[in-house]
Motif scaffolding. Structure first.
Motif, PDB file in Angstrom:
ATOM      1  N   ASP A   3       0.794  -1.218   0.000  1.00 21.20           N
ATOM      2  CA  ASP A   3       0.000   0.000   0.000  1.00 21.20           C
ATOM      3  C   ASP A   3       0.833   1.279   0.000  1.00 21.20           C
ATOM      4  OD1 ASP A   3      -2.226  -1.503  -0.053  1.00 21.20           O
ATOM      5  OD2 ASP A   3      -2.402  -1.617   2.139  1.00 21.20           O
ATOM      6  N   ASP A   4       2.152   1.111   0.005  1.00 22.80           N
ATOM      7  CA  ASP A   4       2.978   2.331  -0.015  1.00 22.80           C
ATOM      8  C   ASP A   4       3.148   2.807  -1.452  1.00 22.80           C
ATOM      9  OD1 ASP A   4       3.223   1.510   2.552  1.00 22.80           O
ATOM     10  OD2 ASP A   4       5.210   0.575   2.259  1.00 22.80           O
ATOM     11  N   PHE A   5       2.731   4.031  -1.660  1.00 21.62           N
ATOM     12  CA  PHE A   5       2.823   4.585  -3.006  1.00 21.62           C
ATOM     13  C   PHE A   5       4.069   5.473  -3.072  1.00 21.62           C
ATOM     14  CE2 PHE A   5       1.138   7.698  -6.268  1.00 21.62           C
ATOM     15  CZ  PHE A   5       1.450   6.850  -7.314  1.00 21.62           C
ATOM     16  N   GLU A   6       5.004   5.033  -3.890  1.00 22.67           N
ATOM     17  CA  GLU A   6       6.280   5.755  -3.943  1.00 22.67           C
ATOM     18  C   GLU A   6       6.308   6.803  -5.033  1.00 22.67           C
ATOM     19  OE1 GLU A   6       8.668   5.152  -1.839  1.00 22.67           O
ATOM     20  OE2 GLU A   6       8.260   3.173  -0.994  1.00 22.67           O
ATOM     21  N   GLU A   7       5.233   6.981  -5.739  1.00 23.17           N
ATOM     22  CA  GLU A   7       5.122   7.962  -6.825  1.00 23.17           C
ATOM     23  C   GLU A   7       6.049   7.662  -7.982  1.00 23.17           C
ATOM     24  OE1 GLU A   7       5.302  11.939  -5.457  1.00 23.17           O
ATOM     25  OE2 GLU A   7       3.640  11.675  -4.083  1.00 23.17           O
ATOM     26  N   ASP A   8       6.578   6.464  -8.067  1.00 22.27           N
ATOM     27  CA  ASP A   8       7.455   6.165  -9.200  1.00 22.27           C
ATOM     28  C   ASP A   8       6.933   5.008 -10.047  1.00 22.27           C
ATOM     29  OD1 ASP A   8       7.695   4.304  -7.298  1.00 22.27           O
ATOM     30  OD2 ASP A   8       9.880   4.070  -7.459  1.00 22.27           O
ATOM     31  N   ASP A   9       5.926   4.342  -9.565  1.00 23.70           N
ATOM     32  CA  ASP A   9       5.478   3.152 -10.296  1.00 23.70           C
ATOM     33  C   ASP A   9       4.019   2.895  -9.971  1.00 23.70           C
ATOM     34  OD1 ASP A   9       5.526   0.992 -11.844  1.00 23.70           O
ATOM     35  OD2 ASP A   9       6.818  -0.261 -10.573  1.00 23.70           O
ATOM     36  N   MET A  10       3.466   1.960 -10.704  1.00 19.07           N
ATOM     37  CA  MET A  10       2.097   1.544 -10.386  1.00 19.07           C
ATOM     38  C   MET A  10       2.130   0.769  -9.082  1.00 19.07           C
ATOM     39  SD  MET A  10       0.555   0.199 -13.914  1.00 19.07           S
ATOM     40  CE  MET A  10       1.690  -1.141 -14.015  1.00 19.07           C
ATOM     41  N   MET A  11       0.949   0.582  -8.519  1.00 17.24           N
ATOM     42  CA  MET A  11       0.871  -0.211  -7.300  1.00 17.24           C
ATOM     43  C   MET A  11       1.063  -1.684  -7.650  1.00 17.24           C
ATOM     44  SD  MET A  11       0.158   1.986  -4.920  1.00 17.24           S
ATOM     45  CE  MET A  11      -0.770   1.252  -3.593  1.00 17.24           C
ATOM     46  N   ALA A  12       1.335  -2.477  -6.630  1.00 15.51           N
ATOM     47  CA  ALA A  12       1.616  -3.905  -6.856  1.00 15.51           C
ATOM     48  C   ALA A  12       0.407  -4.616  -7.454  1.00 15.51           C
ATOM     49  CB  ALA A  12       2.008  -4.547  -5.539  1.00 15.51           C
ATOM     50  N   VAL A  13      -0.787  -4.201  -7.016  1.00 16.15           N
ATOM     51  CA  VAL A  13      -1.990  -4.865  -7.534  1.00 16.15           C
ATOM     52  C   VAL A  13      -2.116  -4.625  -9.026  1.00 16.15           C
ATOM     53  CG1 VAL A  13      -4.468  -5.016  -7.312  1.00 16.15           C
ATOM     54  CG2 VAL A  13      -3.094  -4.594  -5.310  1.00 16.15           C
ATOM     55  N   ALA A  14      -1.785  -3.405  -9.420  1.00 16.07           N
ATOM     56  CA  ALA A  14      -1.878  -3.087 -10.837  1.00 16.07           C
ATOM     57  C   ALA A  14      -0.894  -3.932 -11.633  1.00 16.07           C
ATOM     58  CB  ALA A  14      -1.593  -1.610 -11.050  1.00 16.07           C
ATOM     59  N   HIS A  15       0.297  -4.091 -11.061  1.00 16.10           N
ATOM     60  CA  HIS A  15       1.273  -4.951 -11.723  1.00 16.10           C
ATOM     61  C   HIS A  15       0.748  -6.370 -11.862  1.00 16.10           C
ATOM     62  CE1 HIS A  15       4.823  -2.742 -12.658  1.00 16.10           C
ATOM     63  NE2 HIS A  15       4.733  -2.063 -11.507  1.00 16.10           N
ATOM     64  N   ALA A  16       0.144  -6.836 -10.777  1.00 16.70           N
ATOM     65  CA  ALA A  16      -0.382  -8.202 -10.808  1.00 16.70           C
ATOM     66  C   ALA A  16      -1.464  -8.331 -11.865  1.00 16.70           C
ATOM     67  CB  ALA A  16      -0.938  -8.565  -9.438  1.00 16.70           C
ATOM     68  N   LYS A  17      -2.282  -7.291 -11.931  1.00 15.90           N
ATOM     69  CA  LYS A  17      -3.368  -7.309 -12.910  1.00 15.90           C
ATOM     70  C   LYS A  17      -2.790  -7.361 -14.326  1.00 15.90           C
ATOM     71  CE  LYS A  17      -7.648  -7.499 -13.210  1.00 15.90           C
ATOM     72  NZ  LYS A  17      -8.319  -8.611 -12.565  1.00 15.90           N
ATOM     73  N   LEU A  18      -1.774  -6.556 -14.488  1.00  9.68           N
ATOM     74  CA  LEU A  18      -1.110  -6.494 -15.790  1.00  9.68           C
ATOM     75  C   LEU A  18      -0.530  -7.855 -16.153  1.00  9.68           C
ATOM     76  CD1 LEU A  18      -0.885  -4.043 -17.547  1.00  9.68           C
ATOM     77  CD2 LEU A  18       1.434  -3.704 -16.738  1.00  9.68           C
ATOM     78  N   GLU A  19       0.055  -8.468 -15.152  1.00 13.28           N
ATOM     79  CA  GLU A  19       0.641  -9.799 -15.357  1.00 13.28           C
ATOM     80  C   GLU A  19      -0.434 -10.794 -15.791  1.00 13.28           C
ATOM     81  OE1 GLU A  19       3.350 -12.313 -16.081  1.00 13.28           O
ATOM     82  OE2 GLU A  19       3.872 -10.275 -15.378  1.00 13.28           O
ATOM     83  N   GLU A  20      -1.571 -10.659 -15.131  1.00 13.60           N
ATOM     84  CA  GLU A  20      -2.702 -11.536 -15.460  1.00 13.60           C
ATOM     85  C   GLU A  20      -3.109 -11.329 -16.909  1.00 13.60           C
ATOM     86  OE1 GLU A  20      -5.692 -12.158 -12.054  1.00 13.60           O
ATOM     87  OE2 GLU A  20      -6.777 -11.100 -13.615  1.00 13.60           O
ATOM     88  N   HIS A  21      -3.172 -10.076 -17.289  1.00 20.70           N
ATOM     89  CA  HIS A  21      -3.566  -9.736 -18.641  1.00 20.70           C
ATOM     90  C   HIS A  21      -2.580 -10.298 -19.656  1.00 20.70           C
ATOM     91  CE1 HIS A  21      -6.318  -7.461 -21.064  1.00 20.70           C
ATOM     92  NE2 HIS A  21      -5.313  -7.046 -21.817  1.00 20.70           N
ATOM     93  N   ARG A  22      -1.300 -10.198 -19.305  1.00 22.85           N
ATOM     94  CA  ARG A  22      -0.281 -10.758 -20.199  1.00 22.85           C
ATOM     95  C   ARG A  22      -0.498 -12.260 -20.386  1.00 22.85           C
ATOM     96  NH1 ARG A  22       3.685  -7.752 -16.955  1.00 22.85           N
ATOM     97  NH2 ARG A  22       3.812  -5.714 -17.967  1.00 22.85           N
ATOM     98  N   GLU A  23      -0.867 -12.874 -19.291  1.00 23.06           N
ATOM     99  CA  GLU A  23      -1.094 -14.314 -19.357  1.00 23.06           C
ATOM    100  C   GLU A  23      -2.258 -14.628 -20.300  1.00 23.06           C
ATOM    101  OE1 GLU A  23      -1.521 -15.863 -15.466  1.00 23.06           O
ATOM    102  OE2 GLU A  23      -1.316 -17.938 -16.134  1.00 23.06           O
ATOM    103  N   PHE A  24      -3.338 -13.877 -20.141  1.00 24.90           N
ATOM    104  CA  PHE A  24      -4.483 -14.075 -21.040  1.00 24.90           C
ATOM    105  C   PHE A  24      -4.048 -13.966 -22.484  1.00 24.90           C
ATOM    106  CE2 PHE A  24      -7.595 -12.187 -17.729  1.00 24.90           C
ATOM    107  CZ  PHE A  24      -7.574 -13.379 -17.028  1.00 24.90           C
TER     108      PHE A  24
END
Lengths: 381, 491
Positions: free
Chosen positions: A156-177
């Motif tokens: 939940d820490d937003f470092e202002e440099d990247d997407m959140m981890a959940v978004a990354h996970a979602k993206l990963e899921e999408h890549r898998e699809f």
């Protein structure tokens, strides 16, 4: 040779621990320990290499030496490497060259690298440490959940440099699809090249086997084999022998289809079960051919089978053109009959008219009401 | 407002109890005026506002409600039972009177219209193919004979018409012709009449009996087989029988009375061939059979008299009348009866002497001197399952069909079923089967015309009406036709 990437790789290599874990994240390493919570033996690291046992023993000591040693800079590592006699000439030449390169590095840079490796090593220490399951935890509550799509560490820490981890996970899921979609579009159609045309079984292929596969996964049912055969198709059996075979099969005989169906999963492997079934069929045929007792006094038992009676619309009820004509003709005849009867002397019998006629013809009864009451003559029929 | 109460009602059955209890002091003055307990209790699911009915304020009622879940009529009273008010319903019927009313047989209805074209049956009429599709009346003497033999049944609709009349069907003519042929050849026609329910099986027996009475046969009719085997009549073992047979003297006496009343004329014209000293009053040879039947006065001698009469009828002598032996409800005799032997073992129906007499005749073991017929009719009301009989009838029927079309398959015994009875199989091995179905349109029309002319069917009988009733009756099933057109009028 002294490219920055190569250099960085060499620098980081001494900091690596647990090389057999490779890309496996630290959590999986912990799970190895957690996987056998009831084991009484001390946990030991499994060797994934498929090398021989003797070789393993030999390598083990060296590996452990290597892992335990800590190199703060590539120079130390290269020197250590050159002391080793087992390396090839090419490697030795490479290492010597690289050591020379390293010696050319200015001392302040070398010092920087030294401190950087030390820092990385210290920071990564807790990740490398195997986490034991807490003995006194209640339902292992403190344990983190491996089913989550992110690791929840600083999620939940937003470092202002990247997407959140959940978004990354979602993206990963999408890549898998998308990967599977690509497979479906580009690779699946190629499977049709492997398709073989259906060959109906030849006359001598009487037995029909059925196997089950779970696509490489282990499953307790994948050992099961089913065989079906029609006793009439077996060559060289007389009618009496076929009948005896059916009686021997008992409830495995389906009298509606005329097929004997048997299965086996008593052995560990499919092939064993198939062999067992094949032997069994042979045994049954041999028994059926045995003229000692042909079971003539035992009728074929079909009580195990519920015969399905096909419900059929009676054939006579189908409306065909012929039947339509016939019905029309019948109706016509009926009308003519009615007409003829209507025009005859008696006419059609009419229930209502009969009642009215009877009422008209009924004798009139006069009923006297006793004196004192109202005098009334009622007409009764 | 009522929602919380509703929920409370749903949750606890004793919500009413709490509501009716006196509220706590804090709840005495709520912000909104509450519904009265009684009102909210009475209609917990109502969406309409509670009517201003006066609440049950009597302390007694509240106390009673507070006691618990009290339902009306379930209260325990300890002070002795309340005396029930005896309402005067008039005189109750005497024992047996209700049954007599239920089982009464009415054969005429003076209010019904006389059918002008109706003629009485004569001796050859029922065997005449020209009469197929005609309704013919039963002559009065035959009516008496049939009534004495209990051929009429209370479920039949005789009471709707002025005079009992029967429809001559194709099957009737077929049956009576076969009876005639058998009598002419001094053979016994052994036949079972079967068919779906209300297709006229009992009526077919009645027609056969009518034919027999008109042609001076001796008719012995067992009207309900269940009276013989359901252990409702007395039984006694017969001496000198092995295996033991049982006589049913009370039933035999009743049967003797029926035989005497129905066949008095024929029995008076037939004479004994041997001397009968075993009878209560011994009879010399050459006395009329009616004299034997007349001796049946007491239960004790009934079986002896019946046997003497039967032996005389079976005696090979000239001038014997043909005999019709008939039984209704065949499945009841084709099973193990409800009687028990002294060792408390079930008695097979064939071990009852009277039943055995019938089954022997049906099985072909008995030869009638002047020929005759043995008829059994199955019943679809209150009839026990007799797998052997069902199978045997199906087999005989298939065999009969095979003679016309060779492809028919004869059903076979289920080798793994235990319920078959070999004795039944033996009896039904060579009987003929007459299957009854619906009547055809012509016969149906004749019947409807008869009904309409009697004033019982208020329509014009044309082909349309006939087709309608015929179809409604499942293809001319007689009982269904009655139900579709006649019994709708029954009041």
């Amino acid at each position: 040779m002294a490219t920055p990437t190569n250099l960085l790789r060499l620098c980081l290599r001494p900091g690596r621990r647990l090389p057999s874990l490779g890309a496996v994240p630290a959590r999986q390493a912990q799970q190895r320990l957690l996987r056998r919570p009831l084991s009484t033996t001390p946990p030991c690291r499994r060797d994934d290499d498929a090398a021989g046992a003797a070789e393993k023993d030999k390598e083990k000591d060296e590996d452990e030496d290597e892992y335990d040693r800590f190199y703060s800079n590539p120079g130390l590592f290269l020197r250590d490497l050159l002391r080793d006699e087992t390396i090839s000439d090419h490697e030795r030449r490479l290492a010597t060259q690289m050591l020379e390169d390293w010696n050319k590095v200015p001392p302040n840079v070398a010092k920087g690298i030294d401190s950087l490796t030390k820092e990385i090593n210290e920071l990564g220490a807790p990740m490398r440490r195997p986490v034991q399951a807490r003995q006194k935890s209640f339902w292992n509550e403190e344990e983190d959940d491996p089913d989550l799509i992110t690791d929840e560490v600083g999620e939940d820490d937003f470092e202002e440099d990247d997407m959140m981890a959940v978004a990354h996970a979602k993206l990963e899921e999408h890549r898998e699809f998308r990967e599977y979609a690509r497979v479906a579009v580009w690779e699946m159609p190629l499977l049709s090249k492997l398709a073989k045309p259906f060959q109906p079984p030849a006359e001598d292929q009487v037995l029909r086997f059925r196997y089950t596969t779970y696509m490489g996964e282990f499953h307790p049912a994948d050992r099961k084999v089913v065989v079906e055969f029609c006793p009439e198709d077996l060559p060289g059996l007389t009618e009496a022998q076929v009948l005896k075979l059916k009686k021997l099969a008992g409830p495995r005989y389906n009298p509606e289809k005329g097929i004997i169906k048997m299965s086996s999963d008593r052995f560990e492997h499919q092939a064993q079960n198939k062999r067992y079934l094949g032997d069994l069929v042979n045994k049954m045929i041999a028994a059926a051919k045995d003229p000692a007792d042909m079971f003539e006094d035992v009728p074929l038992d079909t009580r195990h089978h519920a015969f399905k009676k096909p419900i059929k619309f009676p054939k006579e009820w189908y409306m065909t053109e012929e039947r339509r004509q016939q019905l029309l003709e019948q109706r016509k005849q009926a009308l003519l009959l009615d007409e003829a009867k209507r025009n005859s002397e008696d006419g059609l019998v009419d229930g209502r008219a009969a009642i009215e006629q009877a009422l008209l013809n009924a004798p009139k009864v006069e009923q006297m009401v006793p004196v004192g009451g109202r005098l009334r003559i009622s007409r009764r029929v | 407002m009522s929602a919380p109460n509703c929920l409370r009602c749903l949750v606890r059955p004793s919500a009413a109890l709490r509501l009716s209890a006196p509220p706590p002091a804090s709840a005495l003055k709520p912000a909104t005026p509450p519904l009265t307990a009684a009102a909210s209790r009475r209609a917990p699911f109502s969406t309409t506002p509670a009517a201003a009915a006066a609440p049950k304020s009597s302390s007694q009622g509240q106390q009673a409600a507070a006691k618990g879940h009290v339902r009306k009529g379930k209260r325990l009273t300890l002070k002795g039972k309340k005396k029930q008010k005896s309402l005067d319903h008039g005189k109750s019927p005497l024992p047996g009177e209700r049954k007599a009313y239920r089982k009464r047989i009415t054969l005429s209805n003076d209010n019904a219209i006389k059918v002008p074209w109706l003629t009485d049956l004569a001796a050859p009429d029922l065997a005449d193919p020209a009469n197929v599709g005609k309704v013919l009346a039963l002559p009065p003497t035959t009516q008496d004979q049939l009534r004495a033999s209990e051929a009429f049944k209370p479920t039949q609709t005789w009471g709707m018409f002025r005079q009992p009349a029967v429809l001559v069907r194709k099957e009737t003519v077929d049956l009576t012709q076969r009876m005639q042929e058998a009598a002419a050849a001094r053979k016994v026609l052994r036949m079972v009449v079967t068919g779906n329910k209300v297709t006229g099986k009992s009526l077919m027996l009645l027609q056969a009996m009518t034919h027999a009475f008109l042609n001076e046969w001796v008719v012995i009719h067992l009207p309900e087989a269940q009276e013989l085997t359901t252990a409702v009549t007395e039984y006694a073992p017969l001496a000198d029988t092995s295996p033991v047979q049982y006589s049913q003297p009370v039933y035999a006496l009743k049967l003797l009375h029926a035989i005497r009343k129905a066949n008095a004329d024929v029995l008076a014209k037939t004479f004994t061939v041997s001397e009968h000293s075993e009878l209560p009053q011994s009879l010399p040879a050459g006395s009329p059979l009616l004299a034997i039947a007349n001796q049946a006065k007491e239960v004790d001698s009934a079986w002896v008299i019946f046997q003497a009469l039967w032996n005389e009828l079976m005696a090979p002598a000239p001038n014997r009348p043909p005999i019709l032996l008939s039984l209704d409800g065949l499945a009841h005799v084709m099973r193990v009866s409800d009687y028990r032997s002294p060792a408390f073992e079930p008695i097979h129906a064939f071990d009852l002497a009277l039943v055995r007499l019938f089954t022997d005749a049906l099985g072909g073991a008995v030869k009638f001197p002047a020929g005759g017929a043995v008829l059994g009719a199955t019943s679809r009301n209150n009839s026990p399952r007799s797998p052997s009989m069902e199978l045997a009838l199906a087999q005989r029927e298939a065999e009969q069909q095979q003679q016309q079309q060779p492809g028919v398959e004869v059903p076979q015994k289920d080798p793994f079923f235990r319920g078959y009875d070999e004795r039944v199989d033996a009896v039904l091995r060579s009987v003929q089967v007459l299957r009854l179905g619906g009547v055809d349109r012509r016969e149906a029309r004749a019947l409807l015309e008869y009904w309409a002319a009697s004033g019982m069917l208020r329509t014009v009988v044309d082909e349309k009406a006939v087709a309608e009733k015929w179809t409604l009756a499942g293809g001319g099933v007689l009982g269904e036709m009655e139900r579709a057109s006649l019994l709708t009028m029954r009041v």
